[in-house]
Design an enzyme around this catalytic site. Structure first.
Site, PDB file in Angstrom:
ATOM      1  N   HIS A   1      49.376  18.387 -54.805  1.00  0.00           N
ATOM      2  CA  HIS A   1      50.796  18.699 -55.029  1.00  0.00           C
ATOM      3  C   HIS A   1      51.465  19.220 -53.755  1.00  0.00           C
ATOM      4  CE1 HIS A   1      50.547  18.326 -59.475  1.00  0.00           C
ATOM      5  NE2 HIS A   1      49.311  18.726 -59.289  1.00  0.00           N
TER       6      HIS A   1
ATOM      7  N   ASN B   1      52.735  18.801 -65.970  1.00  0.00           N
ATOM      8  CA  ASN B   1      52.914  17.492 -65.339  1.00  0.00           C
ATOM      9  C   ASN B   1      53.936  16.685 -66.133  1.00  0.00           C
ATOM     10  OD1 ASN B   1      51.099  17.723 -63.222  1.00  0.00           O
ATOM     11  ND2 ASN B   1      49.448  16.623 -64.242  1.00  0.00           N
TER      12      ASN B   1
HETATM   13 FE1  HDE Z   1      46.497  21.961 -60.576  1.00  0.00          FE
HETATM   14  N1  HDE Z   1      46.270  22.881 -58.771  1.00  0.00           N
HETATM   15  N2  HDE Z   1      44.509  22.010 -60.843  1.00  0.00           N
HETATM   16  N3  HDE Z   1      46.694  20.886 -62.287  1.00  0.00           N
HETATM   17  N4  HDE Z   1      48.458  21.870 -60.293  1.00  0.00           N
HETATM   18  C1  HDE Z   1      47.251  23.192 -57.921  1.00  0.00           C
HETATM   19  O1  HDE Z   1      47.464  25.210 -56.804  1.00  0.00           O
HETATM   20  C2  HDE Z   1      43.635  22.738 -60.128  1.00  0.00           C
HETATM   21  C3  HDE Z   1      45.701  20.506 -63.128  1.00  0.00           C
HETATM   22  C4  HDE Z   1      49.389  21.385 -61.157  1.00  0.00           C
HETATM   23  O2  HDE Z   1      54.260  23.244 -57.480  1.00  0.00           O
HETATM   24  C5  HDE Z   1      46.782  23.988 -56.758  1.00  0.00           C
HETATM   25  O3  HDE Z   1      49.128  26.295 -55.742  1.00  0.00           O
HETATM   26  C6  HDE Z   1      42.329  22.668 -60.717  1.00  0.00           C
HETATM   27  C7  HDE Z   1      46.227  19.978 -64.357  1.00  0.00           C
HETATM   28  C8  HDE Z   1      50.707  21.499 -60.581  1.00  0.00           C
HETATM   29  O4  HDE Z   1      53.000  24.725 -56.472  1.00  0.00           O
HETATM   30  C9  HDE Z   1      45.286  24.162 -57.029  1.00  0.00           C
HETATM   31  C10 HDE Z   1      42.452  21.868 -61.811  1.00  0.00           C
HETATM   32  C11 HDE Z   1      47.590  20.036 -64.206  1.00  0.00           C
HETATM   33  C12 HDE Z   1      50.505  22.072 -59.335  1.00  0.00           C
HETATM   34  C13 HDE Z   1      45.126  23.447 -58.334  1.00  0.00           C
HETATM   35  C14 HDE Z   1      43.821  21.454 -61.891  1.00  0.00           C
HETATM   36  C15 HDE Z   1      47.855  20.599 -62.912  1.00  0.00           C
HETATM   37  C16 HDE Z   1      49.109  22.299 -59.194  1.00  0.00           C
HETATM   38  C17 HDE Z   1      47.117  23.445 -55.414  1.00  0.00           C
HETATM   39  C18 HDE Z   1      41.382  21.439 -62.792  1.00  0.00           C
HETATM   40  C19 HDE Z   1      48.654  19.563 -65.188  1.00  0.00           C
HETATM   41  C20 HDE Z   1      51.570  22.353 -58.287  1.00  0.00           C
HETATM   42  C21 HDE Z   1      48.227  24.325 -54.877  1.00  0.00           C
HETATM   43  C22 HDE Z   1      40.638  22.504 -63.365  1.00  0.00           C
HETATM   44  C23 HDE Z   1      48.716  20.303 -66.408  1.00  0.00           C
HETATM   45  C24 HDE Z   1      52.134  23.715 -58.403  1.00  0.00           C
HETATM   46  C25 HDE Z   1      48.363  25.381 -55.825  1.00  0.00           C
HETATM   47  C26 HDE Z   1      53.222  23.915 -57.372  1.00  0.00           C
HETATM   48  C27 HDE Z   1      48.539  22.885 -58.066  1.00  0.00           C
HETATM   49  C28 HDE Z   1      43.947  23.416 -58.966  1.00  0.00           C
HETATM   50  C29 HDE Z   1      44.288  20.556 -62.878  1.00  0.00           C
HETATM   51  C30 HDE Z   1      49.184  20.794 -62.451  1.00  0.00           C
HETATM   52  C31 HDE Z   1      44.391  23.682 -55.953  1.00  0.00           C
HETATM   53  C32 HDE Z   1      41.092  23.366 -60.179  1.00  0.00           C
HETATM   54  C33 HDE Z   1      45.443  19.503 -65.572  1.00  0.00           C
HETATM   55  C34 HDE Z   1      52.011  21.076 -61.211  1.00  0.00           C
HETATM   56  O5  HDE Z   1      44.951  25.512 -57.171  1.00  0.00           O
END
Ligand code: HDE
Length: 704
Positions: free
Chosen positions: A87, A160
């Site tokens: 993202h 999402n």
């Molecule tokens: Fe994320 N995800 N994600 N994700 N995610 C990040 O956090 C992570 C997942 C989502 O505009 C990171 O600050 C793991 C699902 C959005 O700043 C990080 C897992 C969904 C955003 C991270 C998931 C998301 C992130 C990277 C699986 C939809 C952007 C930067 C366990 C429901 C937020 C940050 C923004 C961002 C980890 C799965 C949505 C790396 C470990 C499922 C919208 O921490």
């Protein structure tokens, strides 16, 4: 002899005696008497010369004592913070949530208690795979993260624009992201799923098949960030004051309806305007046309859970709206752009574990993993544990912690109390409150410690099939085309074949279409399915974009190609009709200086023809004279303007003097019903009414 640059000492000296006030936050204010603020170092020392470093003689070495040069370069060298691992490319805006009615029967969450109350929020919408500088129209899921600054703390709904996810267990997330990102040896392709590593991982991960249908659909190439849905994806809990829990799924729907572009268009938009989505959001908010979504929840009863064919904890599954309708909560409005991209959009730190009393987690294993992960990310990106001191992350309610120190500690406790319990009395420091504080829902949990997945998580194809069967024929064609496109970029034949073996479990006609598009010698055997595929799930029309058209052209843009000598009154009528529909008009002319109409009026253009291709607009009008048309007929950009609008199934308005040019470009003598002759004022209005259909899908016999 090398020239030395003239010192700017004189140009800055005239401000040297101006008074500059520096606020507590370090901000400088211009003196009330007017005049320009004096440039200073970070230490507040006024700068006399910002053009030249300090040298020994005009051609001599630079002096080490030049603290201004040292500080300026030092700061510049550290301007970047690590981009988000996923993202990375995103765009943010401020707004508010307005609560429709008290929801106290289902949740004690403060923001849902009082009718009409507004809660400030910050939204960041992003793509997942691409780097910070990647183009906006990459085929990708859009992240849709919302930070609600409630009176009982910050609630982050980090969702999402697709309601399901690729994987069921957090332990697979690094693998998924490694596979989708540029391959580690070559470092390409950027912001693409169309490569071997991605499809290799996916084809070895059957649980991703439902999500594959979504990402190959038009949902991942939205026309505007204002026209996408949002989903919390996981099941959460609402908990009321009496401690009663209800499982919920969050949805938010755009007021202007859903809309996507066509893949061929997306590819061209990326070239014409890689910032297409962020520019669109910025322009809409700046012009006072505030994007709006309705936030709601599906309330999941125990009875429903018992009869549901899937597990509500499985994030690769959705609950069709037709089975559990969405209960509206209020509206989300974005009404303010950021003042500074870095301080707000880049520095905002979302964490799924940020919830407030009245909301709680479920045991969805993906959510549980996320709750652990996001804090780590913030520590790495923002450089310390005090990222909540950054204004965009700071709650807008009272914050009383006993935490202290660390990098960039800005809000520090006053007085002697930094521990609890203490003997110094209630006035000296905060203490816990069983009445007001957050209580986790006391769910009864137990079982053997084990690695594994429940049997209820094993059906990977049935909802993929349901999604596909819920699409219109045009949408199904787009899914097949997308799969053929992506798998044609995969160089390893066995990966292509493996993917088709999964598609056979989803829909045989889709599998056959893709196999033929790839020219596979023969159809493979279907992949082993853990569970027999359910063929009796009813199509859910809510899953289709086209079946949920907005019935308005509001918020869309008409590109009007004009040349000298046109009828000014007709142009003005068109402009009025576009405005009345709530849409925007952009004028495209051979030169950006614009055109002179027949009556001598001058109209400035928004874009020069070569910079304003029709892919940037929702509908187009050709308002050209015969002379103008003749001149345009040899201009490639004019021919592309028409041919692309036609191929992308757009409505095309035209004046009679443009007809021959159009016929010449498209190579046809008759124009289909997506072309609309504009001869007078009434036609302008009628054209806009036609445009409410957004696209002329009857022309969809074109394939790429
Ligand atoms: Fe994320 N995800 N994600 N994700 N995610 C990040 O956090 C992570 C997942 C989502 O505009 C990171 O600050 C793991 C699902 C959005 O700043 C990080 C897992 C969904 C955003 C991270 C998931 C998301 C992130 C990277 C699986 C939809 C952007 C930067 C366990 C429901 C937020 C940050 C923004 C961002 C980890 C799965 C949505 C790396 C470990 C499922 C919208 O921490």
């Amino acid at each position: 002899m090398a020239k030395t640059q003239k010192s700017s000492i004189q140009s800055t000296a005239k401000f040297a005696d101006a008074e500059v006030f520096v606020g507590a936050g370090g901000e400088t204010h211009l003196p009330e008497t007017g005049g320009q603020a004096v440039l200073t170092t970070q230490q507040g020392v006024p700068i006399a010369d910002d053009q030249n470093s300090l040298k020994i003689g005009p051609r001599g070495p630079t002096a080490l004592e030049d603290f201004h040069l040292r500080e300026k370069l030092f700061h510049f060298d550290h301007e970047r913070i690590p981009e988000r691992v996923v993202h990375a490319r995103g765009y943010g805006a401020h707004g508010y949530f307005e609560n429709y009615a008290s929801q106290k029967h289902i949740t004690s969450a403060d923001l849902f208690q009082r009718k009409g109350e507004k809660t400030p929020l910050f939204v960041r919408i992003s793509t997942v795979a691409g780097s910070k500088g990647s183009p906006d129209l990459a085929r990708d899921v859009r992240g849709f993260a919302i930070k609600f600054y409630t009176q009982q703390g910050n609630w982050d709904l980090v969702g999402n624009n697709v309601p399901v996810f690729f994987i069921q267990d957090a332990i697979k997330f690094p693998d998924l992201i490694h596979a989708v990102k540029p391959e580690p040896n070559s470092d390409f392709p950027q912001a693409q799923t169309a490569h071997d590593n991605f499809w290799d991982f996916i084809s070895l991960t059957p649980e991703s098949m439902h999500m594959v249908m979504w990402i190959m659909s038009d949902r991942t190439i939205p026309r505007s960030l204002r026209f996408i849905e949002g989903f919390g994806v996981h099941t959460f809990r609402f908990v009321n004051a009496a401690g009663k829990s209800t499982f919920v799924k969050f949805h938010w729907k755009p007021k202007l309806g859903l809309q996507s572009v066509i893949w061929n268009e997306a590819v061209k938009i990326n070239g014409a305007d890689p910032d297409f989505h962020r520019r669109d959001l910025w322009d809409a908010i700046q012009s006072g046309s505030f994007p709006e979504w309705e936030l709601g929840v599906q309330l999941i009863s125990e009875k429903f859970i018992e009869k549901f064919a899937f597990d509500i904890l499985d994030p690769t599954k959705l609950i069709p709206e037709e089975d559990v309708p969405i209960h509206p909560l209020g509206r989300i409005v974005l009404d303010r752009c950021v003042d500074n991209f870095f301080a707000e959009t880049e520095s905002v730190a979302f964490c799924t574990q940020n919830i407030v009393p009245g909301i709680d987690f479920s045991n969805d294993p993906l959510l549980q993993g996320r709750n652990f992960s996001y804090l780590d990310t913030q520590l790495k990106r923002l450089g310390g544990p005090n990222f909540t001191h950054i204004p965009i992350n700071a709650p807008k309610c009272a914050v009383n912690t006993l935490q202290q120190d660390g990098h960039m500690a800005i809000k520090n406790p006053v007085g002697r109390v930094n521990y609890e319990p203490n003997s110094w009395g209630p006035a000296a420091g905060p203490a816990e409150s069983p009445e007001k504080g957050f209580h986790s829902y006391p769910a009864e949990e137990g079982g053997l410690k084990q690695r594994g997945r429940p049997a209820s998580f094993t059906d990977h194809y049935s909802q993929a099939r349901q999604f596909y069967s819920s699409q219109t024929t045009v949408e199904q064609t787009h899914i097949a085309d997308a799969l053929v496109f992506e798998l044609s970029k995969v160089q390893t034949l066995k990966i292509r074949i493996r993917m088709v073996s999964h598609l056979l479990n989803i829909d045989s006609s889709l599998a056959e279409k893709v196999a033929s598009g790839l020219r596979l010698a023969e159809l493979p055997v279907p992949a082993d399915a853990n569970t027999p595929v359910r063929t009796n799930l009813k199509p859910s029309p809510a899953l289709s974009i086209q079946q949920n058209g907005p019935a308005t052209f509001g918020g869309r843009t008409v590109g009007v190609l004009v040349t000298d000598g046109i009828d000014a009154v007709l142009l003005q009528n068109l402009a009025k009709a576009i405005k009345n529909e709530g849409a925007t008009m952009k004028l495209i002319a051979p030169e950006v200086g614009g055109i002179k109409s027949a009556d001598g009026s001058v109209f400035a253009a928004n874009e020069k023809l070569e910079g304003g291709p029709s892919v940037l607009f929702d509908a187009v009008v050709l308002l050209v004279t015969e002379d103008g048309a003749a001149r345009l007929s040899n201009r490639p950009a004019a021919r592309d303007f028409i041919a692309d609008a036609m191929a992308h199934q757009k409505f095309i308005g035209y004046v009679d003097s443009a007809a021959d040019l159009i016929k010449n470009v498209i190579g046809k003598d008759t124009l289909d019903d997506g072309f609309f002759p504009i001869r007078g004022q009434g036609d302008c209005k009628e054209f806009l009414i036609r445009c409410r259909g957004l696209r002329f899908w009857d022309r969809a016999d074109l394939t790429w």
